[in-house]
Design an enzyme around this catalytic site. Structure first.
Site, short mmCIF file in Angstrom:
data_model
loop_
_atom_site.label_atom_id
_atom_site.label_comp_id
_atom_site.label_asym_id
_atom_site.label_seq_id
_atom_site.Cartn_x
_atom_site.Cartn_y
_atom_site.Cartn_z
N ARG A 52 65.22 -7.10 51.74
CA ARG A 52 66.65 -6.90 51.50
C ARG A 52 67.52 -7.50 52.60
O ARG A 52 68.68 -7.81 52.40
CB ARG A 52 66.93 -5.40 51.37
CG ARG A 52 68.38 -5.02 51.06
CD ARG A 52 68.82 -5.49 49.69
NE ARG A 52 70.20 -5.11 49.42
CZ ARG A 52 70.56 -4.03 48.76
NH1 ARG A 52 69.63 -3.18 48.27
NH2 ARG A 52 71.84 -3.77 48.55
N HIS A 88 51.04 -6.21 63.19
CA HIS A 88 50.33 -7.48 63.08
C HIS A 88 51.36 -8.58 62.83
O HIS A 88 51.60 -8.98 61.70
CB HIS A 88 49.32 -7.42 61.94
CG HIS A 88 48.40 -8.60 61.89
ND1 HIS A 88 47.09 -8.49 61.47
CD2 HIS A 88 48.59 -9.91 62.17
CE1 HIS A 88 46.52 -9.69 61.51
NE2 HIS A 88 47.42 -10.57 61.93
N ARG A 102 52.93 -12.14 62.42
CA ARG A 102 52.42 -13.45 62.02
C ARG A 102 53.45 -14.53 62.34
O ARG A 102 54.64 -14.23 62.46
CB ARG A 102 52.05 -13.44 60.53
CG ARG A 102 50.79 -12.62 60.25
CD ARG A 102 50.37 -12.70 58.79
NE ARG A 102 49.01 -12.22 58.60
CZ ARG A 102 48.66 -10.95 58.41
NH1 ARG A 102 49.59 -10.01 58.37
NH2 ARG A 102 47.39 -10.62 58.26
N HIS A 158 56.91 -10.19 57.99
CA HIS A 158 57.11 -8.74 58.12
C HIS A 158 57.53 -8.43 59.55
O HIS A 158 58.72 -8.44 59.84
CB HIS A 158 55.88 -7.94 57.66
CG HIS A 158 54.56 -8.57 57.94
ND1 HIS A 158 54.10 -8.81 59.21
CD2 HIS A 158 53.58 -9.01 57.10
CE1 HIS A 158 52.90 -9.36 59.15
NE2 HIS A 158 52.56 -9.51 57.89
N GLU A 160 47.89 -6.60 66.69
CA GLU A 160 46.84 -7.41 66.08
C GLU A 160 47.35 -8.84 65.86
O GLU A 160 48.55 -9.04 65.67
CB GLU A 160 46.46 -6.85 64.71
CG GLU A 160 45.93 -5.44 64.71
CD GLU A 160 45.58 -4.97 63.31
OE1 GLU A 160 44.83 -3.97 63.21
OE2 GLU A 160 46.05 -5.57 62.32
N THR A 212 46.78 -11.31 53.81
CA THR A 212 46.34 -10.25 54.71
C THR A 212 45.02 -10.68 55.33
O THR A 212 44.43 -11.68 54.92
CB THR A 212 46.17 -8.92 53.93
OG1 THR A 212 45.86 -7.86 54.86
CG2 THR A 212 45.07 -9.02 52.88
N HIS A 249 41.36 -1.55 57.20
CA HIS A 249 41.62 -2.40 56.04
C HIS A 249 41.17 -1.68 54.77
O HIS A 249 39.99 -1.50 54.52
CB HIS A 249 40.92 -3.76 56.12
CG HIS A 249 41.60 -4.80 55.28
ND1 HIS A 249 42.55 -5.67 55.79
CD2 HIS A 249 41.53 -5.07 53.97
CE1 HIS A 249 43.00 -6.45 54.82
NE2 HIS A 249 42.39 -6.10 53.70
N ASP A 250 42.16 -1.29 53.98
CA ASP A 250 41.95 -0.61 52.70
C ASP A 250 41.36 0.79 52.81
O ASP A 250 40.92 1.36 51.81
CB ASP A 250 41.10 -1.47 51.75
CG ASP A 250 41.86 -2.67 51.23
OD1 ASP A 250 43.10 -2.72 51.40
OD2 ASP A 250 41.23 -3.58 50.65
N GLY A 295 47.55 0.99 57.19
CA GLY A 295 48.93 0.65 56.87
C GLY A 295 49.26 0.67 55.40
O GLY A 295 49.99 1.54 54.92
N HIS A 296 48.71 -0.27 54.65
CA HIS A 296 49.12 -0.47 53.26
C HIS A 296 48.96 0.80 52.42
O HIS A 296 49.90 1.24 51.75
CB HIS A 296 48.33 -1.61 52.62
CG HIS A 296 48.73 -1.90 51.22
ND1 HIS A 296 49.84 -2.63 50.90
CD2 HIS A 296 48.17 -1.54 50.04
CE1 HIS A 296 49.95 -2.72 49.58
NE2 HIS A 296 48.94 -2.06 49.04
#
Length: 239
Positions: free
Chosen positions: A18, A43, A45, A50, A70, A100, A190-191, A213-214
């Site tokens: 947004r 993390h 990038r 993000h 990370e 990811t 992760h997951d 996170g996710h």
């Protein structure tokens, strides 16, 4: 007790979709720690899709638990981490255009590269973790590179958990045992989710920290952030 470090990348993703400062990455970090999380993970990038460089610096004085950054150790990333001095840096070999993280290090192939970089971080007093697939062979070279910890890449575990959790966790257990032989601490991420975390935490020896996170942010959309963080902490409790 295994610590919970919350990856707040998805908070930044929502903000960036947004524009502006809502939701606030810094406020989220403060609240998540108030709710009981023992760490904040980011993390960043290169494309800043993000977490931005500004976020990295803005968060430093607000993370009063453990700050974990990370990333793929390009020179720009290395210099930023050395300047910010988080408690932990986690080295992840993801391509710049990766959606990811999708693989761990081949620590044998990249031993010289990792040894040099880890030396820089250790000289600055920053604990260093290497992102690894569940492969005991890679542990020896992570130790040779003088890493402090490994972070187990848990996508395969999460993917196969429902079908056969005993088989899904087997290579992770074997890798964790090998890490203990070399004196390496163990992180994981992760997951991992509310559905699969407890079994993993109960069966991986010397699991010091999980970075989530996710799934956590997604579950918080339905459950609320405080309730979600508390639910993860209960999964990690040893009683």
């Amino acid at each position: 007790m295994t610590k919970l470090s919350v990856n707040i990348n998805k908070i930044a993703t929502l903000r960036n979709a947004r524009g502006g400062e809502t939701p606030s990455v810094t406020e989220a970090a403060v609240k998540i720690q108030e709710f009981g999380a023992q760490g904040i993970t980011i993390h960043p990038r290169p494309d800043e899709r993000h977490i931005t460089r500004k976020d990295v610096y803005d968060l430093k004085p607000l993370v009063t638990t453990e700050y974990n950054i990370e990333g793929n150790p390009h020179r720009e990333f290395i210099d930023m981490v050395l300047e910010v001095k988080p408690e932990q840096v986690t080295l992840v070999p993801d391509a710049d255009d990766a959606i990811t993280s999708n693989a761990g290090w081949d620590t044998k192939k990249h031993l010289d590269f990792l040894t040099k970089i880890i030396s820089e971080f250790k000289n600055a007093g920053i604990r260093t973790s290497i992102f690894l697939d569940p492969n005991p062979e890679m542990v020896e070279y992570a130790a040779e590179a003088r890493a402090d910890r490994i972070e187990l890449y848990t996508e395969a575990y999460a993917k196969n958990y429902s079908a056969n959790k005993e088989e899904a966790i087997k290579p992770y257990y074997e890798t964790a045992v090998k890490a203990a032989e070399f004196g390496l601490g163990i992180n994981a991420g992760h997951d991992l989710s509310l559905d699969n975390l407890k079994y993993f935490a109960d069966n991986i020896p010397n699991l010091l920290e999980v970075s989530i996170g996710h799934a956590l942010v997604s579950e918080a959309l339905y459950m609320g952030m405080e309730n979600t963080v508390q639910s993860y902490l209960k999964r990690l409790a040893k009683w």
